[in-house]
Design a protein around this motif. Structure first.
Motif, PDB file in Angstrom:
ATOM      1  N   GLY A   1       0.809  -1.205   0.000  1.00 23.54           N
ATOM      2  CA  GLY A   1       0.000   0.000   0.000  1.00 23.54           C
ATOM      3  C   GLY A   1       0.847   1.262   0.000  1.00 23.54           C
ATOM      4  N   LEU A   2       1.912   1.261   0.789  1.00 22.29           N
ATOM      5  CA  LEU A   2       2.803   2.423   0.807  1.00 22.29           C
ATOM      6  C   LEU A   2       3.536   2.574  -0.522  1.00 22.29           C
ATOM      7  CD1 LEU A   2       4.327   2.253   4.396  1.00 22.29           C
ATOM      8  CD2 LEU A   2       2.744   3.964   3.492  1.00 22.29           C
ATOM      9  N   ALA A   3       3.862   1.457  -1.165  1.00 20.80           N
ATOM     10  CA  ALA A   3       4.498   1.533  -2.482  1.00 20.80           C
ATOM     11  C   ALA A   3       3.552   2.172  -3.495  1.00 20.80           C
ATOM     12  CB  ALA A   3       4.902   0.141  -2.950  1.00 20.80           C
ATOM     13  N   GLY A   4       2.246   1.868  -3.351  1.00 15.42           N
ATOM     14  CA  GLY A   4       1.276   2.519  -4.218  1.00 15.42           C
ATOM     15  C   GLY A   4       1.156   3.993  -3.896  1.00 15.42           C
TER      16      GLY A   4
ATOM     17  N   VAL B   1      11.650   1.470  -4.417  1.00  7.88           N
ATOM     18  CA  VAL B   1      10.787   1.938  -3.333  1.00  7.88           C
ATOM     19  C   VAL B   1       9.858   0.816  -2.877  1.00  7.88           C
ATOM     20  CG1 VAL B   1       8.849   3.475  -2.792  1.00  7.88           C
ATOM     21  CG2 VAL B   1      10.894   4.389  -3.892  1.00  7.88           C
ATOM     22  N   LEU B   2       9.352   0.025  -3.840  1.00  8.49           N
ATOM     23  CA  LEU B   2       8.522  -1.128  -3.481  1.00  8.49           C
ATOM     24  C   LEU B   2       9.291  -2.083  -2.576  1.00  8.49           C
ATOM     25  CD1 LEU B   2       5.994  -2.927  -3.803  1.00  8.49           C
ATOM     26  CD2 LEU B   2       7.015  -3.830  -5.896  1.00  8.49           C
ATOM     27  N   LEU B   3      10.539  -2.373  -2.923  1.00 11.14           N
ATOM     28  CA  LEU B   3      11.368  -3.219  -2.059  1.00 11.14           C
ATOM     29  C   LEU B   3      11.520  -2.603  -0.680  1.00 11.14           C
ATOM     30  CD1 LEU B   3      14.282  -4.375  -4.418  1.00 11.14           C
ATOM     31  CD2 LEU B   3      12.513  -5.813  -3.396  1.00 11.14           C
ATOM     32  N   GLY B   4      11.784  -1.301  -0.649  1.00 13.85           N
ATOM     33  CA  GLY B   4      12.005  -0.621   0.622  1.00 13.85           C
ATOM     34  C   GLY B   4      10.786  -0.633   1.520  1.00 13.85           C
ATOM     35  N   THR B   5       9.600  -0.408   0.942  1.00 15.92           N
ATOM     36  CA  THR B   5       8.395  -0.356   1.772  1.00 15.92           C
ATOM     37  C   THR B   5       7.947  -1.743   2.225  1.00 15.92           C
ATOM     38  OG1 THR B   5       7.010  -0.333  -0.229  1.00 15.92           O
ATOM     39  CG2 THR B   5       7.578   1.798   0.755  1.00 15.92           C
ATOM     40  N   VAL B   6       8.081  -2.730   1.335  1.00 14.46           N
ATOM     41  CA  VAL B   6       7.656  -4.088   1.725  1.00 14.46           C
ATOM     42  C   VAL B   6       8.601  -4.651   2.796  1.00 14.46           C
ATOM     43  CG1 VAL B   6       7.390  -6.463   0.919  1.00 14.46           C
ATOM     44  CG2 VAL B   6       6.487  -4.572  -0.435  1.00 14.46           C
TER      45      VAL B   6
ATOM     46  N   GLN C   1       8.058  -5.059   7.303  1.00 18.49           N
ATOM     47  CA  GLN C   1       8.242  -6.320   8.023  1.00 18.49           C
ATOM     48  C   GLN C   1       9.423  -6.290   8.986  1.00 18.49           C
ATOM     49  OE1 GLN C   1       6.326  -9.023   7.859  1.00 18.49           O
ATOM     50  NE2 GLN C   1       4.952  -8.224   6.299  1.00 18.49           N
ATOM     51  N   ALA C   2      10.386  -5.415   8.737  1.00 19.23           N
ATOM     52  CA  ALA C   2      11.685  -5.479   9.421  1.00 19.23           C
ATOM     53  C   ALA C   2      11.616  -5.518  10.950  1.00 19.23           C
ATOM     54  CB  ALA C   2      12.566  -4.311   8.960  1.00 19.23           C
ATOM     55  N   PRO C   3      10.821  -4.669  11.621  1.00 21.94           N
ATOM     56  CA  PRO C   3      10.838  -4.716  13.094  1.00 21.94           C
ATOM     57  C   PRO C   3      10.467  -6.074  13.675  1.00 21.94           C
ATOM     58  CG  PRO C   3       9.859  -2.663  12.343  1.00 21.94           C
ATOM     59  CD  PRO C   3      10.025  -3.531  11.124  1.00 21.94           C
ATOM     60  N   ASP C   4       9.696  -6.867  12.928  1.00 23.14           N
ATOM     61  CA  ASP C   4       9.305  -8.188  13.429  1.00 23.14           C
ATOM     62  C   ASP C   4      10.358  -9.259  13.168  1.00 23.14           C
ATOM     63  OD1 ASP C   4       6.969  -7.345  14.562  1.00 23.14           O
ATOM     64  OD2 ASP C   4       5.675  -8.004  12.921  1.00 23.14           O
ATOM     65  N   LEU C   5      11.506  -8.860  12.628  1.00 25.76           N
ATOM     66  CA  LEU C   5      12.595  -9.826  12.482  1.00 25.76           C
ATOM     67  C   LEU C   5      13.154 -10.254  13.831  1.00 25.76           C
ATOM     68  CD1 LEU C   5      14.512  -8.403   9.372  1.00 25.76           C
ATOM     69  CD2 LEU C   5      12.993 -10.383   9.474  1.00 25.76           C
TER      70      LEU C   5
ATOM     71  N   LEU D   1       9.349   5.702   6.213  1.00 24.70           N
ATOM     72  CA  LEU D   1       7.913   5.762   6.497  1.00 24.70           C
ATOM     73  C   LEU D   1       7.335   4.370   6.747  1.00 24.70           C
ATOM     74  CD1 LEU D   1       5.308   7.386   6.721  1.00 24.70           C
ATOM     75  CD2 LEU D   1       5.054   7.197   4.234  1.00 24.70           C
ATOM     76  N   ALA D   2       7.797   3.375   5.985  1.00 22.48           N
ATOM     77  CA  ALA D   2       7.293   2.010   6.167  1.00 22.48           C
ATOM     78  C   ALA D   2       7.650   1.462   7.545  1.00 22.48           C
ATOM     79  CB  ALA D   2       7.865   1.102   5.075  1.00 22.48           C
ATOM     80  N   VAL D   3       8.872   1.702   7.984  1.00 28.39           N
ATOM     81  CA  VAL D   3       9.289   1.214   9.302  1.00 28.39           C
ATOM     82  C   VAL D   3       8.514   1.940  10.401  1.00 28.39           C
ATOM     83  CG1 VAL D   3      11.230   0.948  10.887  1.00 28.39           C
ATOM     84  CG2 VAL D   3      11.588   0.637   8.425  1.00 28.39           C
ATOM     85  N   VAL D   4       8.379   3.245  10.266  1.00 32.38           N
ATOM     86  CA  VAL D   4       7.646   4.029  11.262  1.00 32.38           C
ATOM     87  C   VAL D   4       6.193   3.572  11.351  1.00 32.38           C
ATOM     88  CG1 VAL D   4       6.732   6.329  11.784  1.00 32.38           C
ATOM     89  CG2 VAL D   4       9.117   6.070  11.131  1.00 32.38           C
ATOM     90  N   LEU D   5       5.556   3.336  10.195  1.00 30.19           N
ATOM     91  CA  LEU D   5       4.155   2.921  10.202  1.00 30.19           C
ATOM     92  C   LEU D   5       3.980   1.568  10.873  1.00 30.19           C
ATOM     93  CD1 LEU D   5       1.307   3.714   9.303  1.00 30.19           C
ATOM     94  CD2 LEU D   5       1.715   2.466   7.175  1.00 30.19           C
ATOM     95  N   HIS D   6       4.919   0.664  10.657  1.00 26.09           N
ATOM     96  CA  HIS D   6       4.855  -0.640  11.325  1.00 26.09           C
ATOM     97  C   HIS D   6       4.812  -0.460  12.837  1.00 26.09           C
ATOM     98  CE1 HIS D   6       6.150  -5.006  11.845  1.00 26.09           C
ATOM     99  NE2 HIS D   6       6.248  -4.486  13.061  1.00 26.09           N
ATOM    100  N   VAL D   7       5.737   0.309  13.371  1.00 26.43           N
ATOM    101  CA  VAL D   7       5.811   0.514  14.815  1.00 26.43           C
ATOM    102  C   VAL D   7       4.572   1.258  15.307  1.00 26.43           C
ATOM    103  CG1 VAL D   7       7.103   1.629  16.674  1.00 26.43           C
ATOM    104  CG2 VAL D   7       8.325   0.468  14.804  1.00 26.43           C
TER     105      VAL D   7
END
Length: 333
Positions: A12-15, A33-38, A42-46, A101-107
Motif C-alpha cells: 500500500g505504501l508503495a502505491g 521503493v517497493l522493495l524498501g516499503t515491503v 516487516q523489518a521490526p518483526d525480524l 515511512l514504512a518502518v515508522v508505520l509498522h511501529v
C-alpha cells in the motif's frame, strides 16, 4: 498488527509513493521503493529469530527494542543501504524517505493493540498498548486488498491509496472514540473504584474487560454497553513461595512483558505449582475460564525450583502438564 497486514501495508505504501513525482517518473525508482516499503513494513518483526533462544527470550524481546526509536533508524539505514548497494539510485533520498515511512508505520500501528510495543524507548521504557485495535482487523486488511485490486486494474495507485489511508485514519479515530466511550460506560455500570481496561477482540461490539481495585482483579466481557464480570481474583501479599518462584528467568521474562499478571499457588504431592496468568487473554475451555498466556514454576517441598514454563496454552491443564516435569532439576538464572 499481524504479519499479513504489515505485508499488504508495504504494498500500500508503495502505491502511495506514486504521489511522489520522482517515484512516478524515474525508471527503476518505483521498483526499489517497493522493495524498501515491503521489507521496511516487516523489518521490526525480524526479532522473531529470538524464538530459537527459547520462549522466554522471545517474549522478552518481541516488539521490544526492535520497535524502539533507535531501531527505527537502524532498520531504515540497513534496508536502504542494501537496496542502494544492489540497485543504485541517483534520487536516493526518495528511497530513504519511503523506507523510513514504512518502518515508522509498522511501529505506529503496533501501538494500538493489546500486545503493544516499546515504541518510545529509550525516552519511555514501559510497554505501550493503546488497546483500540485487534491484532488482525478485517477492515484494514480488506481496504488494502481493495487498493491493490484497483492498482492491478489500472487505477492510479497514488490517488487510490491516498483515499484508502484517509479512510483508515478516520477508522482509527472512530475506534479510539468507541473505546473511550465504552470505558466510561463500564465504570458507570460497575461502580467499582479502580483502574479499567478494555481489550479489543475480533468483534467491534465485544471487549475483554479488566478492572483492578485495591483488593481484587476482576475479569470479564463487555458486549455493547453491558459489562459482565466473569472471574475475580483476590490480590494477596507476596508469599515466600511466590517470591522464590519469581527468581526463575522465564517468569522474569513474563513479568517484564505484562502488567496484568496474577499469581496462583497450588500444592501438589511433589511440592508447589506457582502459575502466573496474563488476565488479558481469557478464553473458554470445556466451558470454564482459561487463561492462555502463562508462566508456571514447579517447586519441591524445600522450595527448590524443579521446572518452569512460559508461553501459550490453548488446550488447558493437560497441555501444560506435558510441558513440565516435577522431578526435573534446573538451575535458577
Amino acid at each position: 498488527m499481524d504479519t499479513a497486514t504489515h505485508f499488504v501495508m508495504g504494498f500500500g505504501l508503495a502505491g502511495l509513493a506514486h504521489l511522489d513525482p520522482a517515484v512516478a517518473a524515474v525508471p527503476g525508482l518505483a521498483e526499489t521503493v517497493l522493495l524498501g516499503t515491503v521489507i521496511g513494513s516487516q523489518a521490526p518483526d525480524l526479532d522473531g529469530f529470538t524464538r530459537v533462544l527459547g520462549s522466554a527470550a522471545y517474549i522478552r524481546n518481541h516488539r521490544g527494542i526492535s520497535h524502539s526509536i533507535p531501531a527505527i533508524f537502524v532498520w531504515t539505514l540497513l534496508i536502504f543501504g542494501v537496496i542502494q548497494w544492489l540497485y543504485p539510485q541517483t534520487l536516493w533520498l526518495h528511497l530513504l524517505g519511503w523506507t523510513f515511512l514504512a518502518v515508522v508505520l509498522h511501529v505506529f500501528v503496533d501501538l494500538f493493540n493489546s500486545y503493544g510495543t516499546k515504541g518510545l524507548f529509550p525516552f519511555y521504557k514501559r510497554w505501550i498498548a493503546l488497546d483500540t485495535m485487534f491484532i488482525f482487523d478485517p477492515f484494514i486488511f480488506a481496504m488494502h486488498l481493495l487498493g491493490l485490486g484497483m492498482w492491478l486494474a489500472g487505477a492510479d495507485p497514488g490517488k487510490s491509496f491516498l483515499v484508502i489511508y484517509v479512510l483508515i485514519a478516520c477508522y482509527y479515530v472512530w475506534r479510539y472514540r468507541v473505546h473511550q466511550r465504552a470505558l466510561v460506560t463500564a465504570e458507570k455500570a460497575l461502580k467499582q473504584k479502580g483502574k479499567y481496561w478494555l481489550i479489543p477482540t475480533h468483534s467491534w461490539q465485544q471487549w475483554t474487560m479488566i478492572v483492578k481495585t485495591a483488593t481484587h482483579w476482576h475479569v470479564g466481557e463487555m458486549h455493547g454497553s453491558e459489562p459482565i464480570v466473569l472471574d475475580s481474583f483476590v490480590i494477596k501479599p507476596e508469599s515466600d513461595i511466590v517470591r522464590i518462584a519469581k527468581q526463575d528467568y522465564k517468569v522474569q521474562s513474563f513479568l517484564y512483558f505484562t502488567s496484568f499478571a496474577h499469581p496462583l499457588v497450588k500444592e501438589h504431592d511433589f511440592g508447589y505449582e506457582v502459575k502466573w496468568i496474563d488476565l488479558r487473554y481469557r478464553s473458554k475451555f470445556h466451558g470454564k475460564s482459561h487463561y492462555m498466556f502463562v508462566a508456571v514454576v514447579y517447586l519441591d517441598k524445600q522450595l527448590q525450583i524443579r521446572d518452569s514454563f512460559v508461553g501459550w496454552i490453548h488446550r488447558g491443564e493437560e497441555q501444560l502438564a506435558k510441558k513440565l516435569d516435577p522431578e526435573k532439576d534446573i538451575q535458577v538464572l
